[in-house]
Design a protein around this motif. Structure first.
Motif, PDB file in Angstrom:
ATOM      1  N   TYR A 155      41.956  12.680 -28.257  1.00 43.47           N
ATOM      2  CA  TYR A 155      41.753  12.682 -26.593  1.00 43.47           C
ATOM      3  C   TYR A 155      40.595  12.307 -26.309  1.00 43.47           C
ATOM      4  O   TYR A 155      39.488  13.331 -25.275  1.00 43.47           O
ATOM      5  CB  TYR A 155      42.513  14.624 -26.552  1.00 43.47           C
ATOM      6  N   GLN A 166      49.682  16.212 -18.690  1.00 41.40           N
ATOM      7  CA  GLN A 166      48.932  16.978 -19.725  1.00 41.40           C
ATOM      8  C   GLN A 166      49.523  18.788 -19.321  1.00 41.40           C
ATOM      9  O   GLN A 166      50.085  18.956 -20.422  1.00 41.40           O
ATOM     10  CB  GLN A 166      47.504  16.933 -19.560  1.00 41.40           C
ATOM     11  N   VAL A 177      52.183  20.473 -21.931  1.00 40.50           N
ATOM     12  CA  VAL A 177      52.691  22.159 -22.446  1.00 40.50           C
ATOM     13  C   VAL A 177      53.653  22.686 -22.228  1.00 40.50           C
ATOM     14  O   VAL A 177      54.228  22.988 -22.786  1.00 40.50           O
ATOM     15  CB  VAL A 177      50.797  21.816 -22.316  1.00 40.50           C
ATOM     16  N   VAL A 208      51.379  22.014 -27.469  1.00 43.36           N
ATOM     17  CA  VAL A 208      50.001  22.627 -27.138  1.00 43.36           C
ATOM     18  C   VAL A 208      48.387  22.192 -28.255  1.00 43.36           C
ATOM     19  O   VAL A 208      47.879  22.601 -28.015  1.00 43.36           O
ATOM     20  CB  VAL A 208      49.939  24.447 -26.792  1.00 43.36           C
ATOM     21  N   SER A 209      49.189  21.032 -29.326  1.00 39.27           N
ATOM     22  CA  SER A 209      47.754  20.885 -29.728  1.00 39.27           C
ATOM     23  C   SER A 209      47.404  19.874 -30.291  1.00 39.27           C
ATOM     24  O   SER A 209      46.810  19.235 -30.852  1.00 39.27           O
ATOM     25  CB  SER A 209      48.752  21.182 -31.535  1.00 39.27           C
ATOM     26  N   ASP A 210      47.313  19.154 -28.423  1.00 36.62           N
ATOM     27  CA  ASP A 210      46.350  18.538 -28.063  1.00 36.62           C
ATOM     28  C   ASP A 210      44.771  18.634 -28.605  1.00 36.62           C
ATOM     29  O   ASP A 210      44.543  17.012 -29.226  1.00 36.62           O
ATOM     30  CB  ASP A 210      46.791  17.653 -27.282  1.00 36.62           C
ATOM     31  N   ASP A 217      43.332  19.533 -30.781  1.00 39.95           N
ATOM     32  CA  ASP A 217      43.207  20.504 -32.470  1.00 39.95           C
ATOM     33  C   ASP A 217      41.278  20.027 -32.889  1.00 39.95           C
ATOM     34  O   ASP A 217      41.454  20.253 -33.746  1.00 39.95           O
ATOM     35  CB  ASP A 217      43.957  20.227 -32.992  1.00 39.95           C
ATOM     36  N   MET A 258      45.786  25.706 -24.561  1.00 40.04           N
ATOM     37  CA  MET A 258      45.786  24.350 -25.157  1.00 40.04           C
ATOM     38  C   MET A 258      44.527  24.771 -26.010  1.00 40.04           C
ATOM     39  O   MET A 258      44.096  24.923 -26.974  1.00 40.04           O
ATOM     40  CB  MET A 258      45.266  23.068 -24.330  1.00 40.04           C
ATOM     41  N   TYR A 278      45.339  27.179 -28.786  1.00 45.56           N
ATOM     42  CA  TYR A 278      45.339  26.676 -30.506  1.00 45.56           C
ATOM     43  C   TYR A 278      44.647  26.089 -31.409  1.00 45.56           C
ATOM     44  O   TYR A 278      44.509  26.560 -32.113  1.00 45.56           O
ATOM     45  CB  TYR A 278      47.098  25.854 -29.354  1.00 45.56           C
ATOM     46  N   THR A 279      43.888  25.519 -29.783  1.00 45.37           N
ATOM     47  CA  THR A 279      42.847  25.217 -30.653  1.00 45.37           C
ATOM     48  C   THR A 279      41.646  26.638 -31.612  1.00 45.37           C
ATOM     49  O   THR A 279      41.283  26.224 -32.541  1.00 45.37           O
ATOM     50  CB  THR A 279      41.086  24.572 -29.764  1.00 45.37           C
TER      51      THR A 279
END
Length: 361
Positions: free
Chosen positions: A102, A136, A140, A145-147, A149, A179, A182-183
């Motif tokens: 990304y 995007q 989601v 949702v983990s893009d 990361d 997103m 998650y991060t």
């Protein structure tokens, strides 16, 4: 006077954009009353003089455009807006298709800057960026949702574009929040109020300076775009306040931060890109009202003093830039002459934000 100069610059760029072979007049001289203009112009002009041909839209170049456009906002000098517009046109207003992971969508945020600055608001400027946000958001909604990361992706993945995009929906903001959540749940070191670069460093005490800078500028620009009553804004501001307190405590006596925020002795060389991102975030936080000026303005001024007085060399090179990295140990020791497009862009972002507190600017 500044509003008139700003409008005139925009009109000049629109007119010259229709006549691409017509050269701009010589750049206007720095405003004598604003002492921060001269070093900012010196850094920008040095880079542009060696890279006059528009480059691709990968994040390295996009970050320079971000700084270039911030300098236009400060000076009203049409040549900086033209440089950015030529870059967008050269890339057909598209995000790069060959960037890893990304790292590519950073350009969406600079296309948005140019869209906002152009009084005609051409839809083509942001069409590809809008398509990215839509795609995007759909991902989601489908459970992916983990893009984002790794810390770079929070900024380079275009987090603020979800909030800044004209006509954005609550679905866009919800996707952005999921997103980011998650991060945060995987690589935010709450105890240290800093971020690990990715899961490989989770649980370690190493916190990479530029990596944390990516988070700072991503959240700063997102908060600036959200309305005061947005339900996600409070949490983002809380994170920025916690990070700001940690950054204040870890700023070195010279005004900079090193590549490892918590362990300056491990890699003692100054690092200017992280320092620039921190300076930008702290300055904008004061301007937006969520950071206390009495507490953080001295930090900003000390950092900007080092950037303009030491990182910027007499020939216009912005030095002490760590090369493309994922952790502090790379490109060590960082040289006073080590530079890059993204490092210059970060310097310009920091200087323009800091200049808002300088009398005459």
């Amino acid at each position: 006077m500044k509003g008139t100069r700003f409008a005139a610059a925009l009109a000049a760029v629109v007119a010259i954009g229709m006549l691409p072979d017509v050269a701009f007049a010589a750049p206007t001289a720095p405003t004598a009353a604003c002492p921060d203009e001269a070093p900012l112009r010196q850094a920008a002009d040095h880079w542009i003089s060696g890279h006059a041909k528009p480059a691709d839209s990968t994040w390295f170049n996009s970050l320079f455009i971000k700084g270039d456009l911030e300098l236009f906002r400060l000076t009203g000098d049409a040549k900086y807006l033209k440089f950015g517009t030529d870059w967008g046109a050269k890339n057909n207003w598209k995000l790069p298709t060959n960037a890893p992971n990304y790292d590519g969508p950073e350009a969406s945020q600079e296309y948005l800057d140019l869209y906002e600055l152009d009084p005609a608001h051409p839809a083509k400027y942001i069409a590809d960026a809008q398509a990215y946000v839509k795609k995007q958001t759909t991902r989601v909604q489908g459970g992916k949702v983990s893009d984002m990361d790794y810390v770079d992706a929070v900024r380079l993945g275009g987090l603020s574009a979800f909030a800044r995009m004209p006509g954005h929906t609550q679905a866009n903001l919800d996707a952005m929040a999921k997103m980011f959540s998650y991060t945060e749940s995987h690589i935010y070191d709450k105890k240290a109020s800093l971020w690990w670069r990715d899961k490989r460093w989770a649980g370690d005490t190493q916190h990479w300076s530029r990596g944390n800078g990516w988070i700072v500028i991503a959240l700063t620009d997102t908060v600036a775009a959200l309305p005061a009553d947005d339900p996600y804004r409070v949490h983002y501001v809380s994170l920025l306040r916690d990070m700001s307190a940690k950054l204040k405590a870890t700023q070195q006596a010279g005004g900079y931060w090193t590549a490892d925020v918590d362990h300056p002795a491990a890699y003692p060389a100054p690092e200017s890109s992280g320092t620039s991102f921190f300076t930008y975030g702290l300055a904008k936080g004061i301007q937006l009202g969520y950071l206390d000026s009495a507490t953080y303005l001295p930090v900003v001024q000390k950092a900007w003093g080092w950037l303009r007085g030491t990182a910027l060399r007499s020939n216009g090179v912005v030095g002490y830039v760590q090369g493309p990295s994922s952790h502090p140990s790379q490109y060590q020791p960082i040289s006073p002459t080590a530079t890059s497009n993204y490092g210059v862009g970060a310097f310009l972002m920091a200087g323009v934000a800091a200049a808002k507190f300088t009398p005459g600017c």
